[in-house]
Design an enzyme around this catalytic site. Structure first.
Site, PDB file in Angstrom:
ATOM      1  N   ASN A 151       1.006  -1.271   0.122  1.00 19.84           N
ATOM      2  CA  ASN A 151      -0.025   0.116  -0.003  1.00 19.84           C
ATOM      3  C   ASN A 151       0.810   1.258   0.038  1.00 19.84           C
ATOM      4  O   ASN A 151       1.982   1.162   0.476  1.00 19.84           O
ATOM      5  CB  ASN A 151      -0.849   0.120   1.015  1.00 19.84           C
ATOM      6  CG  ASN A 151      -0.531  -0.740   2.579  1.00 19.84           C
ATOM      7  OD1 ASN A 151       0.425  -1.410   2.495  1.00 19.84           O
ATOM      8  ND2 ASN A 151      -0.797  -0.206   3.603  1.00 19.84           N
ATOM      9  N   THR A 196       1.098   1.918  -6.923  1.00 17.58           N
ATOM     10  CA  THR A 196       0.987   3.204  -7.482  1.00 17.58           C
ATOM     11  C   THR A 196       2.070   4.098  -6.715  1.00 17.58           C
ATOM     12  O   THR A 196       1.873   4.215  -5.484  1.00 17.58           O
ATOM     13  CB  THR A 196      -0.245   3.883  -7.642  1.00 17.58           C
ATOM     14  OG1 THR A 196      -1.106   2.684  -8.009  1.00 17.58           O
ATOM     15  CG2 THR A 196      -0.582   5.083  -8.345  1.00 17.58           C
ATOM     16  N   LEU A 252      -6.379  -2.296 -12.847  1.00 15.39           N
ATOM     17  CA  LEU A 252      -7.414  -2.999 -12.694  1.00 15.39           C
ATOM     18  C   LEU A 252      -8.625  -2.118 -11.846  1.00 15.39           C
ATOM     19  O   LEU A 252      -7.896  -1.161 -11.078  1.00 15.39           O
ATOM     20  CB  LEU A 252      -7.349  -4.397 -11.959  1.00 15.39           C
ATOM     21  CG  LEU A 252      -6.896  -4.273 -10.373  1.00 15.39           C
ATOM     22  CD1 LEU A 252      -7.745  -4.078  -9.336  1.00 15.39           C
ATOM     23  CD2 LEU A 252      -6.004  -5.659 -10.067  1.00 15.39           C
ATOM     24  N   ALA A 253      -9.695  -2.335 -11.982  1.00 18.69           N
ATOM     25  CA  ALA A 253     -10.828  -1.407 -10.851  1.00 18.69           C
ATOM     26  C   ALA A 253     -11.342  -2.680 -10.302  1.00 18.69           C
ATOM     27  O   ALA A 253     -11.811  -3.692 -10.698  1.00 18.69           O
ATOM     28  CB  ALA A 253     -11.675  -0.663 -11.907  1.00 18.69           C
ATOM     29  N   ALA A 269      -1.622   9.717 -14.391  1.00 19.39           N
ATOM     30  CA  ALA A 269      -2.386  10.465 -15.366  1.00 19.39           C
ATOM     31  C   ALA A 269      -3.667   9.815 -15.642  1.00 19.39           C
ATOM     32  O   ALA A 269      -4.612  10.558 -15.728  1.00 19.39           O
ATOM     33  CB  ALA A 269      -1.311  10.583 -16.587  1.00 19.39           C
ATOM     34  N   ALA A 270      -3.815   8.481 -15.773  1.00 16.74           N
ATOM     35  CA  ALA A 270      -4.719   7.709 -16.077  1.00 16.74           C
ATOM     36  C   ALA A 270      -5.906   8.054 -15.119  1.00 16.74           C
ATOM     37  O   ALA A 270      -7.075   8.118 -15.346  1.00 16.74           O
ATOM     38  CB  ALA A 270      -4.474   6.334 -16.320  1.00 16.74           C
ATOM     39  N   ALA A 304     -23.232  10.227 -13.570  1.00 18.95           N
ATOM     40  CA  ALA A 304     -23.146  11.232 -12.297  1.00 18.95           C
ATOM     41  C   ALA A 304     -23.298  10.182 -11.139  1.00 18.95           C
ATOM     42  O   ALA A 304     -24.225   9.381 -11.102  1.00 18.95           O
ATOM     43  CB  ALA A 304     -24.307  12.167 -12.410  1.00 18.95           C
ATOM     44  N   GLY A 363     -15.411   7.449  -5.087  1.00 18.21           N
ATOM     45  CA  GLY A 363     -14.666   7.105  -3.622  1.00 18.21           C
ATOM     46  C   GLY A 363     -13.592   5.980  -4.459  1.00 18.21           C
ATOM     47  O   GLY A 363     -13.335   6.067  -5.407  1.00 18.21           O
ATOM     48  N   CYS A 381      -8.293   4.882  -4.420  1.00 21.88           N
ATOM     49  CA  CYS A 381      -7.239   5.523  -5.444  1.00 21.88           C
ATOM     50  C   CYS A 381      -7.191   6.810  -6.041  1.00 21.88           C
ATOM     51  O   CYS A 381      -6.262   7.406  -5.993  1.00 21.88           O
ATOM     52  CB  CYS A 381      -6.962   4.566  -6.712  1.00 21.88           C
ATOM     53  SG  CYS A 381      -6.524   2.882  -6.315  1.00 21.88           S
TER      54      CYS A 381
END
Ligand SMILES: NC(=O)c1ccc[n+]([C@@H]2O[C@H](COP(=O)([O-])OP(=O)(O)OC[C@H]3O[C@@H](n4cnc5c(N)ncnc54)[C@H](O)[C@@H]3O)[C@@H](O)[C@H]2O)c1
Ligand SMILES: O=c1ccn([C@@H]2O[C@H](COP(=O)(O)OP(=O)(O)O[C@H]3O[C@H](CO)[C@@H](O)[C@H](O)[C@H]3O)[C@@H](O)[C@H]2O)c(=O)[nH]1
Length: 479
Positions: free
Chosen positions: A89, A130, A162-163, A221-222, A267, A272, A275
Site C-alpha cells: 500500500n 502506484t 484493474l478496477a 495521469a490515467a 453522475a 470514492g 485510488c
C-alpha cells in the site's frame, strides 16, 4: 533468465487478484504471494478470501496449491524468486513533510530493504504499487547500495490498472499492460522478460513499453483523467437540477462524440475508492514540488468538485427532511464505494453517514458485502470493539434492505448494487414512516414508478416532476 518463480510482496486488492491471474495463465510459473499480515494470509488460504471480487474464488480454487501459494515466509519468497512484484500500500501521508498530499512510501521502502537484506541471486524487482514519479529511483538506490557480490537487480515499473469489482475481467482482458524500465541493454532485457510473462495471455500489441518515469506518470495521469470525467459530469448535475436538463441525457449526447466516448460519465454522489483521491493528491504534490502551482490547482479542482458533490447531496437530504434529521430513522442502502466490492475506502457513504449522524439521525445501514465491523471502523476510526459501543446507539447494521427500511423516514441509496433495483418498493413504502422519502444517489431506480407509489423522490442531476399523488413536503430542488 527464464522466469520460473514469482514472488509478490503485498496480498491486498492488487497483489492477490493480479498474482492469481498470473498463476492461472502461466501454469509454468510458480507464484507466491507474501504478506506480513498473518491474518490476511490465513484468509487467502481459507474458503473465505479476504476480499470480495467476482470470479476471484474460482481462479484461486483452480490454482492454489498447484502453482499459487500464499505465505508469510517473505524470506523464502524473496530468495527463491526470479521476479518480485512490490504491491504494498502507498497511502497518503498523514504526518510530516507533504502530509495530506504526498504518498507515504514507507511500505515500498521497507519492501525494498527486505529484498536487499534477503536476496542471494539476481532479481527483477517490479514496482506494481502506484507511486510518485521517480519512486523507482528510491528502490534502485536501496537495492544497489546494498548489493551482495554476484547479485544484480533490474527495477521495472508495471503499474496496475484493474478496477475493483471487475478486477478479474480487467486483468484477463486488459486494455493494455504498461512496463517501464531503464534505457540500458540490461533494462531492456528485463522488460522483455516481464513482457514474456504477460504474453502468456495478453496480445503483444497491447503491451506498451516505456521508460520508467513515463510509466510511473502514466498511472497517475490515467487515474486523474478518469476522476476528472466524473467531476466534470458531476459539476453539471447541479446545473441540470437548477434548469430542468437531465444529466443522463446530457451524458448520452456528449458521450456519442467518438472523441469523448460514453464510458465513465455516470453522475453520482461523488467518486470514492482508495485510488482516485490519493493519486490526484500525489500528482498535486508532485506539481507543487516542481513549482507548477497552476498545474496543481487544475487537478485540485477535480477533488474540490468531488467534495462539493458529496456535501451538496447530503445537504439536499437534510433540507428535504424539513431541515432536521434529529432522531429520524434513515436507511442507508449500500456502504461500499461501488458495487461488487466490499471495499469501503473513501466511500461517499461515509461522508453521508457521518454528516447525518452529526445532525442527530439514527442510521440503519445495509450493504450486501461490507462486514459490520468495517462500517463501525469507518464511522469511528478504530477497530477496537469497545470503542464501537457509543456509535451502536445510533447506528444499526441490518442483514437485509427490508429490515433496514422498516420504520424509516427516508432511504438514502449510496451504492449502485444491482439487488436494490429488484426491491419490492410497494412493500417498502408500506413499512416506512410517511411521508416516505427516497434519495437515489446513483440514479439506478425507476423514479416515476416510485413517485406513483407515493414516495417523495430526489436524485442527482434531474429535477423530478411532482406527480398528482405527491404532496411535496420539502424543497425538490437545490438552491
Ligand atoms: N485497490 C486497487 O484497486 C488498486 C488498483 C491499482 C493500483 N493500486 C495500487 O496498488 C497498491 C496496493 O493497493 P491495495 O489496494 O492492494 O492495498 P492493500 O492495502 O489492500 O494491500 C497492501 C498489502 O501490503 C502488505 N504489506 C505492506 N508492507 C509489506 C511488506 N513490506 N511486505 C509484505 N507485505 C506488505 C499489507 O499488509 C497489505 O496486506 C497501492 O499502491 C495502490 O495505489 C490499487
Ligand atoms: O462514471 C462513473 C464511474 C465511476 N464512478 C465512481 O468512481 C469511483 C471509482 O470507480 P472505479 O474507477 O470503477 O473503481 P476503482 O477500483 O477505484 O478503480 C480506479 O482506480 C484504480 C486504482 O488505481 C485503477 O487501477 C482503475 O483503473 C481506476 O478505474 C467509484 O466510487 C465509482 O462509483 C462514478 O461516480 N461515475
Amino acid at each position: 533468465m527464464v522466469i520460473e518463480k514469482i514472488c509478490c510482496l503485498g496480498a491486498g486488492y492488487v497483489g492477490g487478484p493480479t498474482c492469481s491471474v498470473i498463476a492461472l495463465k502461466c501454469p509454468d510459473i510458480t507464484v507466491t504471494v507474501c504478506d506480513k499480515s498473518e491474518d490476511r494470509i490465513k484468509q487467502w488460504n481459507s474458503d473465505k478470501l479476504p476480499i470480495y471480487e467476482p470470479g476471484l474464488d474460482d481462479v484461486v480454487k483452480t490454482c492454489r496449491g498447484r502453482n499459487l501459494f500464499f505465505s508469510t515466509d517473505i524470506a523464502k519468497g524473496i530468495q527463491e524468486a526470479d521476479l518480485i512484484f512490490i504491491s504494498v500500500n502507498t497511502p497518503t501521508k498523514i504526518v510530516g513533510n507533504g502530509k495530506g498530499r504526498a504518498a507515504d512510501l514507507k511500505y515500498v521502502e521497507s519492501a525494498a530493504r527486505m529484498i536487499a537484506d534477503l536476496a542471494t541471486s539476481n532479481k527483477i524487482v517490479v514496482e506494481k504499487s502506484t507511486v510518485p514519479v521517480k519512486a523507482a529511483e528510491i528502490i534502485m538506490k536501496i537495492l544497489r547500495a546494498n548489493t551482495k557480490p554476484g547479485v544484480d537487480y533490474q527495477i521495472l515499473s508495471n503499474p496496475e490498472f484493474l478496477a475493483e469489482g471487475t478486477a478479474i475481467v480487467d486483468l484477463i482482458e486488459a486494455d493494455r499492460v504498461l512496463i517501464g524500465g531503464e534505457e540500458t541493454p540490461e533494462g531492456q532485457k528485463a522488460i522483455q522478460e516481464l513482457c514474456w510473462v504477460y504474453e502468456h495471455w495478453i496480445p503483444a500489441k497491447n503491451i506498451l513499453t516505456t521508460n520508467t518515469w513515463s510509466s510511473e506518470l502514466s498511472k497517475l495521469a490515467a487515474n486523474a483523467f478518469l476522476a476528472q470525467r466524473i467531476s466534470s459530469i458531476n459539476s453539471l448535475t447541479a446545473v441540470c437540477e437548477a434548469t430542468g436538463a437531465d444529466v443522463a441525457e446530457v451524458a448520452k449526447a456528449v458521450g456519442r462524440d467518438s472523441r469523448i466516448g460514453p464510458k465513465f460519465l455516470e453522475a453520482s454522489i461523488g467518486f470514492g475508492g482508495s485510488c482516485f483521491q490519493k493519486d490526484i493528491l500525489n500528482l498535486i504534490y508532485l506539481s507543487e514540488c516542481l513549482h507548477l502551482p497552476e498545474v496543481a490547482a487544475y487537478w485540485q479542482q477535480v477533488l474540490s468538485l468531488n467534495e462539493f458533490q458529496k456535501t451538496r447531496f447530503t445537504r439536499k437530504v437534510i433540507e428535504s427532511l424539513f431541515n432536521t434529521v434529529t432522531d429520524k430513522n434513515i436507511a442507508i442502502l449500500g456502504f461500499s464505494f461501488k458495487k461488487n466490492t466490499g471495499d469501503t475506502r473513501e466511500s461517499p457513504a461515509i461522508h453521508v453517514s457521518k454528516t447525518l449522524l452529526d445532525e442527530g439521525a439514527k442510521l440503519h445501514i445495509y450493504d450486501p458485502k461490507v462486514e459490520p465491523e468495517q462500517i463501525y471502523y469507518e464511522l469511528t476510526g478504530t477497530y477496537v470493539k469497545t470503542e464501537h459501543e457509543n456509535i451502536k446507539k445510533c447506528v444499526e447494521i441490518h442483514d437485509t434492505a427490508y429490515s433496514a427500511v422498516t420504520g424509516a423516514h427516508a432511504i438514502v441509496l449510496c451504492t449502485e448494487w444491482d439487488e436494490f433495483k429488484e426491491l419490492n418498493f410497494n412493500k417498502i413504502y408500506e413499512v416506512m414512516m410517511k411521508p416516505a422519502y427516497l434519495f437515489d444517489g446513483r440514479k439506478i431506480l425507476d423514479h416515476e414508478a416510485l413517485q406513483r407509489i407515493g414516495f417523495h423522490v430526489q436524485t442527482i442531476g434531474k429535477r423530478l416532476a411532482r406527480t398528482g399523488s405527491i404532496r411535496a413536503q420539502g424543497s425538490l430542488t437545490m438552491p
